[in-house]
Design an enzyme around this catalytic site. Structure first.
Site, mmCIF file in Angstrom:
data_model
loop_
_atom_site.group_PDB
_atom_site.id
_atom_site.type_symbol
_atom_site.label_atom_id
_atom_site.label_comp_id
_atom_site.label_asym_id
_atom_site.label_seq_id
_atom_site.Cartn_x
_atom_site.Cartn_y
_atom_site.Cartn_z
ATOM 1 N N GLY A 185 0.821 -1.211 0.000
ATOM 2 C CA GLY A 185 0.000 0.000 0.000
ATOM 3 C C GLY A 185 0.851 1.255 0.000
ATOM 4 O O GLY A 185 2.093 1.185 0.146
ATOM 5 N N ASP A 186 0.199 2.405 -0.223
ATOM 6 C CA ASP A 186 0.861 3.709 -0.220
ATOM 7 C C ASP A 186 1.945 3.835 -1.280
ATOM 8 O O ASP A 186 2.932 4.558 -1.102
ATOM 9 C CB ASP A 186 1.464 4.014 1.179
ATOM 10 C CG ASP A 186 0.404 4.002 2.251
ATOM 11 O OD1 ASP A 186 -0.752 4.359 1.954
ATOM 12 O OD2 ASP A 186 0.722 3.626 3.405
ATOM 13 N N LYS A 198 -0.661 5.290 -5.678
ATOM 14 C CA LYS A 198 -1.750 5.001 -6.623
ATOM 15 C C LYS A 198 -2.582 6.252 -6.913
ATOM 16 O O LYS A 198 -2.975 6.502 -8.045
ATOM 17 C CB LYS A 198 -2.668 3.901 -6.050
ATOM 18 C CG LYS A 198 -1.947 2.586 -5.789
ATOM 19 C CD LYS A 198 -2.823 1.597 -5.051
ATOM 20 C CE LYS A 198 -3.159 1.982 -3.631
ATOM 21 N NZ LYS A 198 -2.040 1.947 -2.672
ATOM 22 N N ASN A 223 -9.743 2.758 4.976
ATOM 23 C CA ASN A 223 -8.376 2.379 5.361
ATOM 24 C C ASN A 223 -7.405 2.936 4.329
ATOM 25 O O ASN A 223 -6.220 3.093 4.595
ATOM 26 C CB ASN A 223 -8.224 0.850 5.481
ATOM 27 C CG ASN A 223 -8.787 0.084 4.295
ATOM 28 O OD1 ASN A 223 -9.485 0.631 3.425
ATOM 29 N ND2 ASN A 223 -8.510 -1.216 4.240
ATOM 30 N N ALA A 224 -7.903 3.248 3.139
ATOM 31 C CA ALA A 224 -7.071 3.833 2.097
ATOM 32 C C ALA A 224 -6.887 5.318 2.350
ATOM 33 O O ALA A 224 -7.767 5.980 2.886
ATOM 34 C CB ALA A 224 -7.732 3.628 0.735
ATOM 35 N N GLY A 225 -5.741 5.822 1.957
ATOM 36 C CA GLY A 225 -5.490 7.260 1.964
ATOM 37 C C GLY A 225 -4.709 7.540 0.699
ATOM 38 O O GLY A 225 -3.560 7.132 0.583
ATOM 39 N N HIS A 226 -5.352 8.163 -0.267
ATOM 40 C CA HIS A 226 -4.713 8.392 -1.563
ATOM 41 C C HIS A 226 -4.422 9.881 -1.717
ATOM 42 O O HIS A 226 -5.333 10.696 -1.787
ATOM 43 C CB HIS A 226 -5.619 7.890 -2.701
ATOM 44 C CG HIS A 226 -5.770 6.401 -2.687
ATOM 45 N ND1 HIS A 226 -6.457 5.701 -3.644
ATOM 46 C CD2 HIS A 226 -5.282 5.468 -1.838
ATOM 47 C CE1 HIS A 226 -6.398 4.411 -3.369
ATOM 48 N NE2 HIS A 226 -5.707 4.238 -2.267
ATOM 49 N N GLN A 261 -5.003 -0.208 -1.275
ATOM 50 C CA GLN A 261 -4.040 -1.093 -0.604
ATOM 51 C C GLN A 261 -3.009 -1.634 -1.612
ATOM 52 O O GLN A 261 -2.815 -1.032 -2.652
ATOM 53 C CB GLN A 261 -4.752 -2.249 0.123
ATOM 54 C CG GLN A 261 -5.491 -1.834 1.388
ATOM 55 C CD GLN A 261 -6.830 -1.180 1.143
ATOM 56 O OE1 GLN A 261 -7.680 -1.718 0.461
ATOM 57 N NE2 GLN A 261 -7.029 -0.003 1.691
ATOM 58 N N GLY A 272 -1.293 8.374 10.564
ATOM 59 C CA GLY A 272 -0.148 9.163 11.009
ATOM 60 C C GLY A 272 0.998 8.332 11.570
ATOM 61 O O GLY A 272 2.012 8.868 12.012
HETATM 62 P P1 GDP Z 1 -1.491 5.639 -2.238
HETATM 63 O O1 GDP Z 1 -2.226 5.198 -1.024
HETATM 64 O O2 GDP Z 1 -0.938 4.516 -3.031
HETATM 65 O O3 GDP Z 1 -2.285 6.579 -3.097
HETATM 66 O O4 GDP Z 1 -0.226 6.455 -1.708
HETATM 67 P P2 GDP Z 1 -0.222 7.546 -0.517
HETATM 68 O O5 GDP Z 1 -0.870 8.788 -1.011
HETATM 69 O O6 GDP Z 1 -0.726 6.961 0.746
HETATM 70 O O7 GDP Z 1 1.327 7.741 -0.307
HETATM 71 C C1 GDP Z 1 2.146 8.130 -1.347
HETATM 72 C C2 GDP Z 1 2.811 9.452 -0.968
HETATM 73 O O8 GDP Z 1 3.860 9.709 -1.890
HETATM 74 C C3 GDP Z 1 1.901 10.649 -1.069
HETATM 75 O O9 GDP Z 1 2.287 11.592 -0.119
HETATM 76 C C4 GDP Z 1 2.174 11.192 -2.476
HETATM 77 O O10 GDP Z 1 1.905 12.577 -2.601
HETATM 78 C C5 GDP Z 1 3.634 10.925 -2.595
HETATM 79 N N1 GDP Z 1 4.155 10.645 -3.924
HETATM 80 C C6 GDP Z 1 3.610 9.951 -4.951
HETATM 81 N N2 GDP Z 1 4.505 9.818 -5.950
HETATM 82 C C7 GDP Z 1 5.627 10.436 -5.547
HETATM 83 C C8 GDP Z 1 6.933 10.625 -6.107
HETATM 84 O O11 GDP Z 1 7.234 10.156 -7.191
HETATM 85 N N3 GDP Z 1 7.846 11.304 -5.361
HETATM 86 C C9 GDP Z 1 7.553 11.818 -4.135
HETATM 87 N N4 GDP Z 1 8.507 12.462 -3.489
HETATM 88 N N5 GDP Z 1 6.344 11.653 -3.574
HETATM 89 C C10 GDP Z 1 5.417 10.969 -4.259
HETATM 90 P P1 IMO Z 2 -3.766 2.628 0.533
HETATM 91 O O1 IMO Z 2 -4.929 2.451 -0.394
HETATM 92 C C1 IMO Z 2 -1.132 1.009 3.604
HETATM 93 C C2 IMO Z 2 -2.858 -1.995 6.283
HETATM 94 C C3 IMO Z 2 -2.988 -1.582 7.736
HETATM 95 C C4 IMO Z 2 -2.803 -2.926 8.409
HETATM 96 C C5 IMO Z 2 -3.515 -3.879 7.458
HETATM 97 C C6 IMO Z 2 -4.941 -4.212 7.860
HETATM 98 O O2 IMO Z 2 -3.617 4.014 1.045
HETATM 99 O O3 IMO Z 2 -2.525 2.073 -0.081
HETATM 100 P P2 IMO Z 2 -7.189 -2.817 7.773
HETATM 101 O O4 IMO Z 2 -7.569 -1.530 8.436
HETATM 102 O O5 IMO Z 2 -7.290 -2.790 6.286
HETATM 103 O O6 IMO Z 2 -7.922 -3.989 8.347
HETATM 104 O O7 IMO Z 2 -5.649 -3.024 8.167
HETATM 105 O O8 IMO Z 2 -3.532 -3.230 6.192
HETATM 106 N N1 IMO Z 2 -3.473 -1.080 5.315
HETATM 107 C C7 IMO Z 2 -2.804 -0.210 4.540
HETATM 108 N N2 IMO Z 2 -1.496 0.093 4.519
HETATM 109 N N3 IMO Z 2 -1.975 1.591 2.729
HETATM 110 C C8 IMO Z 2 -3.284 1.287 2.737
HETATM 111 O O9 IMO Z 2 -4.157 1.760 1.816
HETATM 112 C C9 IMO Z 2 -3.758 0.373 3.695
HETATM 113 N N4 IMO Z 2 -4.974 -0.142 3.985
HETATM 114 C C10 IMO Z 2 -4.788 -1.037 4.969
HETATM 115 O O10 IMO Z 2 -2.000 -0.664 8.116
HETATM 116 O O11 IMO Z 2 -1.448 -3.285 8.402
HETATM 117 MG MG MG Z 3 -2.194 5.479 1.050
#
Ligand code: GDP
Ligand code: IMO
Ligand code: MG
Length: 427
Positions: A12-13, A16, A38-41, A223, A301
Site C-alpha cells: 500500500g501507499d 496510486k 483504510n485507504a489514503g490516496h 491497498q 499518522g
Molecule cells: P497511495 O495510497 O498509493 O495513493 O499512496 P499515498 O498517497 O498513501 O502515499 C504516497 C505518498 O507519496 C503521497 O504523499 C504522495 O503525494 C507521494 N508521492 C507519490 N509519488 C511520488 C513521487 O514520485 N515522489 C515523491 N517524493 N512523492 C510521491
Molecule cells: P492505501 O490504499 C497502507 C494496512 C494496515 C494494516 C492492514 C490491515 O492508502 O494504499 P485494515 O484496516 O485494512 O484492516 O488493516 O492493512 N493497510 C494499509 N497500509 N496503505 C493502505 O491503503 C492500507 N490499507 C490497509 O496498516 O497493516
Molecule cells: Mg495510502
C-alpha cells in the site's frame, strides 16, 4: 476501449492516488473497486493537495464520472465528511456515484475492529481500526447492510434491529463493552441515507454503457497486493482484495474487459502495521528513507516501516496481478543515496529461494540477498524525459524492469501531477 487497472504492488501507499489523478486526465470514468477508508490516496495537482479516503482520484476533472463500486466498504459518515471538505474546496461532486450494492461500515464494525485489535495484544495486526475487517466479514457472512438498503427505511429498520441484537451480544458478552442503541444508529444512518440518496444507484449499468460507448475507464486499486487476504502476508493483511482481478468483481464487469494492469511500486518498500517485511531497515538508512520520504501514514499518522526494494515480493505480485506495465514512484527519494540495494533472493535455511513464501512464519525467517547498484546523487524531481535521468537512475529502473520482466511505463519523481515521466501512453 478496454479497461486500465491501477493497483498497488507492495504493502500500500505506493502512490496510486497520484498515478490515477495523472491518468484520469485522459479517461472518462474512474472506479474504486475495493477497500474503504483504510485507504489514503494523496493527490497533488493544480487545485491543491488532497488526501482521499473513499472518493475516486478522478474527481478533479469535471468530465470524469467517479464510481464507488460494489467491492468497497463505505463508512457514510467518513464519506459525507470527505464530500463536504471537497465541496468547500470547490470540487464538483455531481458526478460521484455510489453502488447500491456497496456494503456499509456500521458503528459496530469500527467498535469491534478496535476491540478485536485490543484483544490480540502483542499479536495485533495493526489495522487502521476503521472497521474494515468486521465489515467485509459481515459481507461474506451475509450479515451486511448495503448502500441501497438505506433507501428503504422499513426494510433497513427490520434488518438493523436483527443484526444489532446479535452484534450487541458480541460487544457486551465477548468484550464486556457498552451496547449500541438501535434508535441512535437507525436515525443516524437514515440521515446519511437521505444525504447520499442522490448519489446511490445501479453503477454496473453505467460502467457497461461507458464501455459500450468506447469510453476510457480507469480502475483505482486500494491497498497493495502484499495485503491481499489470499496472496499477502496473511493474517497481516487487509480484508478485501487489492488485486487487478478484483477490479472486475468489485465493479461489476467481465474480466475480459481489462486490457492493461499498471502495477504501482515505490522505488523502495514501506509498510504500516505489523507483519514480516524482509528488507526492512531498522537502521539510519531506513530512518533516512523515512525522513526524506515523509513516510508517515496518510490515514493513521503512524511512521511507516521502510526498506530496500524487494524484487522477490514484487515479481510475485507482478505475476498475481498480471501487470502489463509498472509505475515506479518516488524515485526522487533515492536521489541522495551513494549506493542502493535491491533484494533479488531470500536466504532460507542455507538455501537461496526466489519465490515468495505463503507462510508468514517462513517469510519471517527469510534473509534478503542483495545486489548493490550505484546511486546517482543528483536531483531527479525536475526531469520529465527518461533519457535525461542520470545514467545510474536509468540503470536502476532497467534492473527493476529486468527483475520483474515488465516495462516501467511510468516513472514518478515527485508528488505533483506533472512530476512524471511517461514512457508509453496508457489511456
Ligand atoms: P497511495 O495510497 O498509493 O495513493 O499512496 P499515498 O498517497 O498513501 O502515499 C504516497 C505518498 O507519496 C503521497 O504523499 C504522495 O503525494 C507521494 N508521492 C507519490 N509519488 C511520488 C513521487 O514520485 N515522489 C515523491 N517524493 N512523492 C510521491
Ligand atoms: P492505501 O490504499 C497502507 C494496512 C494496515 C494494516 C492492514 C490491515 O492508502 O494504499 P485494515 O484496516 O485494512 O484492516 O488493516 O492493512 N493497510 C494499509 N497500509 N496503505 C493502505 O491503503 C492500507 N490499507 C490497509 O496498516 O497493516
Ligand atoms: Mg495510502
Amino acid at each position: 476501449m478496454s479497461v486500465v487497472a491501477v493497483v498497488g504492488g507492495q504493502w500500500g501507499d505506493e502512490g496510486k492516488g497520484k498515478i490515477v489523478d495523472m491518468l484520469a486526465e485522459k479517461s472518462n470514468m474512474v472506479v474504486r473497486f475495493s477497500g474503504g477508508d483504510n485507504a489514503g490516496h494523496t493527490v497533488v495537482n493544480p487545485l491543491g493537495q488532497f488526501a482521499l479516503k473513499l472518493v475516486p482520484s478522478g474527481i478533479f476533472y469535471p468530465r470524469v464520472a467517479c464510481i464507488m463500486g460494489n467491492g468497497m466498504a463505505i463508512n457514510p459518515a467518513v464519506l459525507l465528511e470527505e464530500m463536504d471538505s471537497l465541496k468547500q474546496r470547490g470540487i464538483d461532486l455531481s458526478r460521484l456515484y455510489i453502488s447500491d450494492r456497496a456494503n456499509l461500515i456500521m458503528p459496530y464494525h469500527t467498535l469491534l475492529d478496535g476491540l478485536e485489535e485490543e484483544s490480540r495484544g502483542g499479536k495485533a495486526i495493526g489495522t487502521t481500526r476503521k472497521g474494515i475487517g468486521p465489515a467485509f466479514s459481515d459481507k461474506i457472512a451475509r450479515l451486511g447492510i448495503r448502500a441501497g438498503d438505506l433507501l428503504d427505511k422499513d426494510g433497513f429498520h427490520e434488518r438493523l434491529s436483527r443484526l444489532l441484537e446479535y452484534k450487541n451480544a458480541i460487544i457486551t458478552k465477548v468484550f464486556g463493552a457498552e451496547p449500541l442503541s438501535l434508535d441512535e444508529v437507525f436515525q443516524q444512518y437514515c440521515e446519511y441515507g437521505e444525504r447520499l440518496a442522490q448519489h446511490i444507484c445501479e453503477t454496473t449499468v453505467m460502467i457497461a454503457d461507458a464501455l459500450e460507448r468506447g469510453d476510457r475507464v480507469l480502475m483505482e486499486g486500494a491497498q497493495g497486493a502484499l495485503l491481499d487476504p489470499d496472496f499477502g502476508t496473511y493474517p497481516f493483511a487487509t480484508s478485501s482484495s487489492p488485486l487487478a482481478g478484483e477490479a472486475s468483481i468489485g465493479a461489476g464487469f467481465g474480466p475480459t474487459r481489462i486490457g492493461s494492469v499498471i502495477g504501482v511500486f515505490k522505488a523502495y518498500c514501506s509498510r504500516v502495521g505489523a507483519g514480516p517485511f524482509p528488507t526492512e531497515l531498522d537502521d539510519e538508512t531506513g530512518e533516512l528513507i523515512r525522513e526524506r520520504g515523509h513516510e508517515y501514514g496518510t490515514v493513521t499518522g503512524r511512521p511507516r516501516r521502510c526498506g530496500w526494494f524487494d524484487a522477490v515480493a514484487a515479481r510475485f505480485t507482478r505475476r498475481v496481478n498480471g501487470c502489463t506495465g509498472l509505475a515506479i514512484t518516488r524515485l526522487d527519494i533515492l536521489d541522495t543515496f551513494p549506493r542502493l540495494k535491491i533484494c533479488t533472493g531470500y536466504e532460507l535455511d542455507g538455501q537461496i529461494i526466489d519465490n515468495f513464501p505463503a507462510s508468514v512464519a517462513t517469510l519471517a525467517r527469510c534473509q534478503p540477498v542483495y545486489e548493490e547498484l550505484p546511486g546517482w546523487q543528483v536531483s531527479t524531481s525536475d526531469i520529465r524525459q527518461f533519457e535525461q535521468l542520470p545514467r545510474e537512475a536509468r540503470q536502476y529502473v532497467a534492473r527493476l524492469e529486468e527483475l520483474l520482466s515488465c516495462p516501467a511505463d511510468i516513472i514518478s519523481v515527485g508528488s505533483a501531477r506533472e512530476q512524471t515521466i511517461v514512457r508509453r501512453d496508457i489511456m
